[in-house]
Structures are given as structure tokens and as C-alpha cells.
Design an enzyme around this catalytic site. Structure first.
Site, PDB file in Angstrom:
ATOM      1  N   GLN A  30       0.802  -1.206   0.000  1.00 28.75           N
ATOM      2  CA  GLN A  30       0.000   0.000   0.000  1.00 28.75           C
ATOM      3  C   GLN A  30       0.843   1.268   0.000  1.00 28.75           C
ATOM      4  O   GLN A  30       2.006   1.262   0.367  1.00 28.75           O
ATOM      5  CB  GLN A  30      -0.978   0.015   1.176  1.00 28.75           C
ATOM      6  N   ASP A  85      -8.778   6.384  11.666  1.00 27.21           N
ATOM      7  CA  ASP A  85      -8.460   7.810  11.832  1.00 27.21           C
ATOM      8  C   ASP A  85      -9.069   8.395  13.104  1.00 27.21           C
ATOM      9  O   ASP A  85      -8.687   9.476  13.538  1.00 27.21           O
ATOM     10  CB  ASP A  85      -8.879   8.610  10.592  1.00 27.21           C
ATOM     11  N   GLU A 105      -9.727  -2.356  14.449  1.00 26.41           N
ATOM     12  CA  GLU A 105      -8.932  -1.794  13.351  1.00 26.41           C
ATOM     13  C   GLU A 105      -7.863  -2.822  13.005  1.00 26.41           C
ATOM     14  O   GLU A 105      -7.262  -3.430  13.888  1.00 26.41           O
ATOM     15  CB  GLU A 105      -8.326  -0.452  13.808  1.00 26.41           C
ATOM     16  N   ASP A 137      -8.641  -8.299  12.155  1.00 33.50           N
ATOM     17  CA  ASP A 137      -9.370  -8.201  10.905  1.00 33.50           C
ATOM     18  C   ASP A 137     -10.865  -8.118  11.231  1.00 33.50           C
ATOM     19  O   ASP A 137     -11.379  -8.909  12.032  1.00 33.50           O
ATOM     20  CB  ASP A 137      -9.051  -9.450  10.073  1.00 33.50           C
ATOM     21  N   GLY A 138     -11.565  -7.174  10.636  1.00 38.30           N
ATOM     22  CA  GLY A 138     -12.969  -6.931  10.959  1.00 38.30           C
ATOM     23  C   GLY A 138     -13.849  -8.155  10.760  1.00 38.30           C
ATOM     24  O   GLY A 138     -14.684  -8.491  11.606  1.00 38.30           O
ATOM     25  N   ASP A 155     -16.935   1.370   9.047  1.00 37.62           N
ATOM     26  CA  ASP A 155     -16.261   2.560   8.521  1.00 37.62           C
ATOM     27  C   ASP A 155     -15.064   2.063   7.716  1.00 37.62           C
ATOM     28  O   ASP A 155     -13.926   2.129   8.153  1.00 37.62           O
ATOM     29  CB  ASP A 155     -15.831   3.439   9.698  1.00 37.62           C
ATOM     30  N   SER A 156     -15.353   1.529   6.517  1.00 40.05           N
ATOM     31  CA  SER A 156     -14.327   0.803   5.767  1.00 40.05           C
ATOM     32  C   SER A 156     -13.745   1.640   4.645  1.00 40.05           C
ATOM     33  O   SER A 156     -14.255   2.692   4.300  1.00 40.05           O
ATOM     34  CB  SER A 156     -14.950  -0.449   5.155  1.00 40.05           C
ATOM     35  N   THR A 157     -12.660   1.110   4.040  1.00 43.71           N
ATOM     36  CA  THR A 157     -12.156   1.670   2.793  1.00 43.71           C
ATOM     37  C   THR A 157     -13.007   1.103   1.652  1.00 43.71           C
ATOM     38  O   THR A 157     -13.966   0.391   1.896  1.00 43.71           O
ATOM     39  CB  THR A 157     -10.681   1.278   2.589  1.00 43.71           C
ATOM     40  N   PRO A 162      -7.974  -2.916   0.894  1.00 41.41           N
ATOM     41  CA  PRO A 162      -8.005  -3.661   2.160  1.00 41.41           C
ATOM     42  C   PRO A 162      -9.421  -3.866   2.709  1.00 41.41           C
ATOM     43  O   PRO A 162      -9.639  -4.762   3.516  1.00 41.41           O
ATOM     44  CB  PRO A 162      -7.158  -2.793   3.098  1.00 41.41           C
TER      45      PRO A 162
END
Lengths: 289, 406
Positions: A30, A85, A105, A137-138, A155-157, A162
Site C-alpha cells: 500500500q 483515523d 482496526e 481483521d474486521g 467505517d471501511s475503505t 483492504p
């Protein structure tokens, strides 16, 4: 002087002047960058795509936190998936009736980095005594967890990257298993005008699992291309039909000061444009049922 | 056949010095040569944007230099993406050109930020359905070339007759095809086939435009620009003249890009190998080198090229000789029945024009170490790596060996 040009779409995109680069992490997997831009403050981008900016993050975080929490009205235990964040945690901790907040997270580094370079996002929320940070891992967490929650916030990307697993059917199923009776799951679901397939796929998956599902929306300027959609899934259909008077009462009672959210916005955000209703297969019958 | 040059022992002094310092076998990459080739191609094809075909020689020094000069990059695998990412090259300047991809390849490229891909059939097109709102595709067309040493239109590319249907299908699926591309082959003898391909694409683009569909606005003319493997020169400007004329006939809205690999990388690198064994077999002098066709000379097998070789001796006699590689396999022969002066243990043999498809396809068969790279005239690295920057290879400067050519 250099620019950051977002690489989300081939023929369209936004660009920021990088007034000062604050942080960069480049690995085989990344590329993360945090820089300051005159118009949007500090900007965090992952793999060429803007994740959050200081200027407009409040819209996203307020809407993904306060809409489910005030609709529920009495959430005691809340689970946040992702959100490294700290912006989501900041908004969730504002609800005094909540007893326990678990945040899962995948990467401790993200939290550390954001506390250092985006301190305005969390504003001390990580130090709240009700908060329990789990590095995991969620999908793995919700599949294994024995605990139950009243509200789960994903609240993911984006699904390319990922956050991929957090858009899968087994994730939604595992979330349902982790919800108390009448509990509620909300998810980040992208900008449907630009990526209608994402909202279509989520609709199909949620529809097979929850009694009541829908989407609500907000316009976040740096998630370009129109309104962003949030997924809404619960077995309690009443949560989506809480009257505006009740919402006003709960909002006033909470004492929370917001910059985007208010009960009227909350109520109206479930009204979706026709192109979106068509994408999720609800055009024509949603308001007749 | 390999072109053989016999130089004086003295003329090998530069290479002997390098081998003394860095060991053997050695690959000597001169960044200046890459720069010269890039500028020559830019002059020959004004207005064309170049995307370096990384596969030909994925060396960071070449990528950094070309990146600094404004070139883009043609990537074909997740490994090449990782290299570009590592070098901090903007994803906006990359294209992913492999016609056949796994879903994970597409996702890796998208995560990096590359949104341009190539397809040549329905199955490949369908792979982009989940990403259709993010990508712009090139449709690869097959134009077979008998004149190319390496025919790249056999394995990939759709027939010209299939283009219209594929464009229509893509439009129906909502997948944006923004350009056409072709590769007539590598190391073409003349530009005739390229010109035919450009003309055919011109017709297709105009026809497609006439149907009222969204314009196909990019033409990728591939690579194939030749270099000389016989110690001569290729007149690239003359070679490109008919291409320029064909491109001039395209509609004004069409952007033209190309994917040169060999042309940029081949002249940059010289391989230096050392004689490590000798024998006389059936009247031939056999010399065993510490590099061969399993390693730096692998291009003689895969790429069908025979590199100009240079030996350094003051002996005027010539004996029929064989140059063999170091592995145990009998196929590992670089050149057979060539006239050479007598070589001695420790003597050097230089292989010129060995930048493209050489080290890139080298193996470590027999667990023999691959040749080490050193970079000359590398102005792009940190100062600590610049110690060689003032060194000039004689064959590149017009002095020394080069005198023999003229």
C-alpha cells in the site's frame, strides 16, 4: 510544488495541491500519504484515493454515527469496524448513554499515524474510558465475537483494497449474529452515481439477510461524483420510520452539537433519487408498501 | 549469427578494470545510452507519448531516468507494478498492457492507481464488469507480421473483423473502450506492417465515430522499433518516416502512444564474461565462459537475437572456435564455429547490445549466480551511488573500440 491527482477513475478525477507533505508510507502492499492542502486542510490518501480530509470529514462521520445512534435511541454497546483515523470514534463517544465502544482496526500503525498527523479527527477520543481498541481483521472479529452490540458501524475503505472483506455477504451475516435484538448495522457504501454496482451488490446481499434494509445519503465533497450512500440493515423496520419529533427530542436531549447532522437532515437522508432506487430494485414500490 | 569483433588487448583495459573491481560476469548499463535512444525516438515520432515496456529490462536506473525524462511505463504484471510503486512513479503515467489477467492482477493495478488496461476478447472484457466505472480499456487487434523477428500478433489480439462487435458489446455493458492497440512484433525490418496497422485502425476509428458512438480517442502503436545487432546503426528517423505519415492521417482528436522496450534498453548494456575453461574438441577451440544462454545470453534462446561479441587479443591468427556457457547443459552454447584468436584463461568476452530481454529472462540454473549489474552515468541516484558517474565506457564515447566501426 507538487499535486496529488486521485486515480479512482480513468477519465475523471480530482487533484489537490500538496502544500506540505506530512507523512508517507510506501510498502509493497500500500501507499499512504498525508499532506496539507490549503482548501481541505490535512488530506489522507490510500493507494491514490482520498480517504478523509479535515475540511469535510465531519459530514461523513456525523452521518454514519448520529443517524443510527439517534434512530436506535438507547444504544449501550457500539462496535466500530475500521475507522482508524478516529473520526467515527469521536462522534460515537459524544453519546453519553453508551456504556462500551469497541473499535476493531486491522492495523495499529494506522491509529498511531492518525493520532499524530490527523489529531483533529480523534480529538482525544482514543483516551475515552469506554473505548476498547482491538487490533484484528474486521471479518474475523465479527465471525468470532461472543459479545453482542446494539449498533455496528462499518467505517471501511473501498471494496478494491483492504476493505474488500467488509463488503462480503459473510461479513453482513456475521454482523447480524453480533447484533442484539433490534440492533442496527450501518456501512460506508461509496458514491453510487459513479459506482452503481457497489450499491447494487450491497442491496442484494443485505436483502437476503435482514428484515429491513435501505440506504441513506449525504454529499461529501471529496468523495467526488455526487451523494455518498450509507447502507442500513436491521431486523427492526421501525428504526427507519422514527418520527421527526422523536428525533428532535433525542437530539436535543443528547446535547450534541453538530455541523451537518440535524433531525431534518436525518429524516430526509433516507429519501433517495430515482436512479438509486432503481439500482437497488426499489423504484416504484418503496412508498407503496 | 553473432557478429564478431576482434580488438586489441589494450582496448579491453576498461572492461578488465571493471571486472577487477566488480567481479565477473558483469552487466554494464550506461544510462547515457538510454537517454540518447529516448531522445532519438522522440525526434523520430514527435507528438507520440512513450510508455517504456518494463519487461525488456526492469532495471530501476532505466525507470528512474525515463521517469525523469517524462516517459510513461507499460506494466504487465503485479511484480512490475510493485517496482514502479517502489520508484514512486505516478500511477497516472502507467498502463497495464497484458491482454490476459487474473482478477487479482486487475485489483493490484487499480489499487496502485493504474486505470488503463488491454483486452482482446469477450471473456477478458467481462472481467472488467465489476470495475467498469473506473477503467478505460484498449482493444488489442492482431496484425500478423512476417517481417518481425518476434511475432507478437500470434498469441494476442482480436481479428480486425471482430473489432466492431467487441466495441458494441463493451458499449452495451457500459465498459469504456478508449483506444485501439496493436503490436506488429519486435525488431521489425521495416515499418510497412505498422503503417498498414495504423491505416486499418484509422479506418476503424473513423467508422466507429460515424456510428455516433463515444469516440475511440487513443491509438497505441506498440513497440517493435529495431536496433542493430551487427554493430551497425539503425536510421530510426528514416524507419519512422512512413509511420509519421500514417499518423498524420488520423483524426485530430486521437492521441498516439507507443510502448518501446528493446529500442530504449538494448543498446544500454554490455555483458562482460570471463574465460573459465578451454578444450579442443573435433578441431574446434572451445572456450567456456562464466555466463551463457541460461543467464545473460538467454535472449539468444527466447528472443532469437544474436549479440555482437568482442574479444581482446593482439594475436592475429584466427581459429574456428566455440563460446560456451558455464552450465552442464549442452544447449548452453553462445556461438559456434566462429573465427577467434586464441583466448586464455581469464580473458574477457564482451557481448554488446545486451540490454533487452537478456538479464530480464536470466535464470539461476545450476544455482549459478546471475551477472551483477553496474550502472554508468547514472545521474538519478543518491550521491553515494554516483561514484561511477564520471566513468565513460570506450564503446560509447567514440574513442577506443568505437573507432573500429567507422
Amino acid at each position: 510544488m507538487s499535486d496529488f491527482a486521485e486515480t479512482l477513475y480513468d477519465s475523471y478525477g480530482q487533484a489537490f495541491r500538496i502544500d506540505e507533505q506530512l507523512f508517507e508510507l510506501k510498502t509493497e502492499h500500500q501507499h499512504l500519504i498525508i499532506f496539507h492542502n490549503a482548501a481541505f486542510g490535512r488530506v489522507l490518501a490510500l493507494d491514490g484515493v482520498v480517504q478523509t480530509t479535515e475540511k469535510d470529514e465531519f459530514i461523513y462521520h456525523e452521518m454514519l454515527a448520529h443517524v443510527p445512534l439517534l434512530a436506535h435511541g438507547d444504544a449501550k454497546k457500539v462496535l466500530i469496524i475500521g475507522g482508524g483515523d478516529g473520526g467515527m470514534l469521536r462522534e460515537v463517544t459524544r453519546h453519553r448513554q453508551i456504556v462500551q465502544i469497541t473499535q476493531v482496526e486491522i492495523d495499529q500503525q494506522v491509529i498511531d499515524m492518525c493520532r499524530q498527523f490527523l489529531p483533529n479527527h480523534s480529538r482525544g477520543a482514543f483516551d475515552d474510558s469506554r473505548v476498547n481498541i482491538v487490533i484484528d481483521d474486521g471479518l474475523n472479529f465479527v465471525s468470532q465475537a461472543a459479545e453482542r452490540f446494539d449498533v455496528i458501524i462499518s467505517d471501511s475503505t473501498d471494496p478494491v483494497g483492504p476493505g474488500e472483506a467488509l463488503f462480503r455477504e459473510d461479513f453482513y451475516k456475521a454482523c447480524k449474529r453480533c447484533l442484539n435484538a433490534g440492533g442496527l448495522l450501518v456501512t460506508q457504501n461509496g458514491v453510487a452515481f459513479m459506482q452503481p454496482d457497489e450499491v447494487k451488490a450491497t442491496a442484494r446481499r443485505l436483502g437476503g439477510i435482514f428484515n429491513d434494509w435501505h440506504f441513506y445519503s449525504a454529499a461529501v465533497p471529496t468523495y467526488i461524483g455526487g451523494i455518498m450512500t450509507f447502507g442500513w440493515a436491521t431486523d427492526n423496520p421501525e428504526l427507519r420510520r422514527i418520527g421527526i419529533e422523536t428525533l428532535r427530542q433525542r437530539f436535543t436531549q443528547s446535547g450534541i452539537r453538530t455541523r451537518y447532522y440535524n433531525p431534518e437532515i436525518h429524516f430526509a437522508s433516507f429519501a433517495l433519487p430515482q436512479y438509486l432506487l432503481e439500482a437497488i430494485g426499489k423504484a416504484g414500490h418503496e412508498y407503496h408498501s | 549469427m553473432n557478429t564478431i569483433r576482434s580488438s586489441s588487448f589494450e582496448q579491453g583495459a576498461f572492461y578488465r578494470e571493471l571486472v577487477q573491481t566488480h567481479g565477473s560476469p558483469l552487466l554494464v548499463l550506461d544510462a547515457l545510452k538510454v537517454r540518447e535512444q529516448y531522445l532519438a525516438l522522440q525526434r523520430a515520432l514527435p507528438g507520440v507519448s512513450f510508455f517504456y515496456a518494463i519487461k525488456s529490462l526492469p532495471h530501476p536506473a532505466i525507470l528512474r531516468l525515463l521517469g525523469d525524462m517524462g516517459a510513461g511505463f507499460d506494466m504487465a504484471s503485479s511484480g512490475e507494478i510493485a517496482l514502479v510503486r517502489e520508484l514512486r512513479i505516478s500511477a497516472r503515467r502507467t498502463i497495464h498492457s497484458h491482454p490476459i489477467k487474473r482478477d487479482s492482477d486487475i485489483r493490484d493495478a487499480l489499487r496502485f492507481g493504474c486505470t488503463t488496461f488491454v483486452v482482446d476478447n469477450v471473456d477478458e472484457l467481462l472481467k472488467f464488469l465489476p470495475y467498469k466505472h473506473r477503467v478505460g480499456l484498449f482493444l488489442r487487434i492482431s496484425f500478423r507480421s512476417k517481417a518481425a523477428v518476434v511475432d507478437l500478433s500470434k498469441k494476442f489480439g482480436c481479428a480486425v473483423e471482430a473489432v466492431s462487435d467487441l466495441l458494441c458489446l463493451a458499449a452495451r455493458l457500459g465498459i469504456h473502450i478508449k483506444g485501439l492497440c496493436f503490436h506488429v512484433g519486435s525488431q521489425c525490418a521495416d515499418a510497412g506492417r505498422q503503417v498498414e496497422a495504423i491505416d486499418a485502425c484509422n479506418t476503424l476509428i473513423r467508422h466507429h465515430h460515424d456510428t455516433g458512438a463515444a469516440p475511440v480517442s487513443t491509438l497505441d502503436i506498440g513497440g517493435g522499433f529495431p536496433v542493430a545487432y551487427d554493430l551497425g546503426q539503425v536510421d530510426i528517423d528514416g524507419y519512422c518516416a512512413p509511420i509519421r505519415r500514417a499518423l498524420d492521417a488520423l483524426p485530430a482528436y486521437v492521441n498516439v502512444i507507443a510502448e518501446p522496450g528493446r529500442f530504449l534498453s538494448a543498446p544500454s548494456t554490455t555483458c562482460i564474461a570471463t574465460v573459465i575453461g578451454k578444450a579442443v574438441r573435433q578441431g574446434l577451440n572451445w572456450y567456456y565462459l562464466d555466463d551463457g544462454v541460461y543467464s545473460s545470453f538467454s535472449g539468444q534462446i527466447y528472443d532469437h537475437m544474436h549479440y555482437p561479441l568482442e574479444v581482446f587479443s593482439d594475436d592475429v591468427r584466427r581459429m574456428p572456435s566455440v563460446l560456451a556457457g558455464p552450465t552442464c547443459d549442452s544447449i548452453d552454447v553462445i556461438a559456434e564455429d566462429i573465427p577467434l584468436p586464441e583466448l586464455h584463461m581469464g580473458d574477457l568476452v564482451a557481448g554488446h547490445m545486451m540490454g533487452a530481454y537478456t538479464a530480464a529472462s536470466a535464470s539461476d540454473f545450476n544455482l549459478l549466480k546471475k551477472a551483477k549489474f553496474i550502472v554508468l552515468n547514472d545521474s538519478t541516484t543518491a550521491p553515494s551511488n554516483r561514484e561511477n558517474s564520471s566513468v565513460k565506457a570506450p564503446f560509447l564515447t567514440g574513442s577506443g573500440v568505437d573507432r573500429k566501426i567507422h
